[in-house]
Design a protein around this motif. Sequence first.
Motif, PDB file in Angstrom:
ATOM      1  N   VAL A   1     -58.612-113.742 -65.110  1.00 31.02           N
ATOM      2  CA  VAL A   1     -58.000-112.218 -64.802  1.00 31.02           C
ATOM      3  C   VAL A   1     -57.844-112.648 -63.556  1.00 31.02           C
ATOM      4  O   VAL A   1     -56.563-112.352 -62.661  1.00 31.02           O
ATOM      5  CB  VAL A   1     -57.885-111.116 -65.527  1.00 31.02           C
ATOM      6  CG1 VAL A   1     -57.633-109.915 -64.877  1.00 31.02           C
ATOM      7  CG2 VAL A   1     -57.923-110.616 -66.652  1.00 31.02           C
ATOM      8  N   LYS A   2     -59.268-112.534 -62.550  1.00 29.12           N
ATOM      9  CA  LYS A   2     -58.859-112.744 -61.067  1.00 29.12           C
ATOM     10  C   LYS A   2     -58.216-114.287 -60.457  1.00 29.12           C
ATOM     11  O   LYS A   2     -57.686-113.972 -59.821  1.00 29.12           O
ATOM     12  CB  LYS A   2     -60.756-112.965 -60.637  1.00 29.12           C
ATOM     13  CG  LYS A   2     -61.544-111.431 -61.584  1.00 29.12           C
ATOM     14  CD  LYS A   2     -62.924-112.345 -60.847  1.00 29.12           C
ATOM     15  CE  LYS A   2     -63.682-110.559 -60.823  1.00 29.12           C
ATOM     16  NZ  LYS A   2     -65.467-111.090 -60.636  1.00 29.12           N
TER      17      LYS A   2
ATOM     18  N   GLU B   1     -54.837-113.386 -61.240  1.00 25.84           N
ATOM     19  CA  GLU B   1     -54.240-112.430 -59.585  1.00 25.84           C
ATOM     20  C   GLU B   1     -54.063-113.656 -58.914  1.00 25.84           C
ATOM     21  O   GLU B   1     -53.253-113.254 -57.536  1.00 25.84           O
ATOM     22  CB  GLU B   1     -55.244-111.669 -60.045  1.00 25.84           C
ATOM     23  CG  GLU B   1     -55.481-110.378 -60.970  1.00 25.84           C
ATOM     24  CD  GLU B   1     -56.415-109.492 -60.622  1.00 25.84           C
ATOM     25  OE1 GLU B   1     -57.012-109.118 -60.105  1.00 25.84           O
ATOM     26  OE2 GLU B   1     -56.101-108.572 -61.410  1.00 25.84           O
ATOM     27  N   GLU B   2     -54.619-114.170 -58.511  1.00 21.05           N
ATOM     28  CA  GLU B   2     -54.840-115.569 -57.376  1.00 21.05           C
ATOM     29  C   GLU B   2     -54.057-116.319 -57.318  1.00 21.05           C
ATOM     30  O   GLU B   2     -52.756-115.983 -56.525  1.00 21.05           O
ATOM     31  CB  GLU B   2     -56.106-116.012 -56.984  1.00 21.05           C
ATOM     32  CG  GLU B   2     -57.765-115.267 -56.233  1.00 21.05           C
ATOM     33  CD  GLU B   2     -58.668-116.277 -56.949  1.00 21.05           C
ATOM     34  OE1 GLU B   2     -58.653-117.696 -56.680  1.00 21.05           O
ATOM     35  OE2 GLU B   2     -59.740-115.550 -56.206  1.00 21.05           O
TER      36      GLU B   2
END
Length: 187
Positions: A25-26, A29-30
């Motif tokens: 998820v991170k 998002e990036e």
Amino acid sequence: MDSEKFIFCLEGVPDIENNFVTQVVKNLEEIAIDQGIASIYKTCDTIEGLEESLNVLLYEDHNFKDYEIIYLVMPGGPNNICLHDYYYSLEEIAELFEGKMKGKIIHFANLKVLDLNDEEAQYFLDITGARAISGYGSSYNKIASCSTIDKAFFSLYQENDDITEVVEELYQKHYALCKLLDFRLYY
């Protein structure tokens, strides 16, 4: 290129009831912030959950045609995935996706090994209708593909429709990682 290519990510997790932010998820998002590549992220813990998520995307999301990359982040062994302690072969996955992946690239993170012979790859592509299947011949677990090579792959594909050129450029720019993780493309 006329339009953006979006990512649909399905991550296999031990229990979908546990709501926590994963590294995947991170990284998505990036990618959205740094590269402007939109994605849908869903988790699944069973094969039924995988199928349900796929069907929602296919039949309820009117932008499905924009999702050119189906990104599967699931553990498993060579040429299979593991959900809820059950192993499913790529042939079973192909049948689950039968005719539903026309023109899509199905990309597996390096949580599992992708090692298809020509006949197996062609079967998967013919059954699913996918344009290509990609992944890694090594599940080298000290480096998560989702944080490095996958980002580069998605970014390069955003800029170029020719998947073979994308892979060539990926190898040129990230040769050591591509070799270490044994990036593979079947088309």
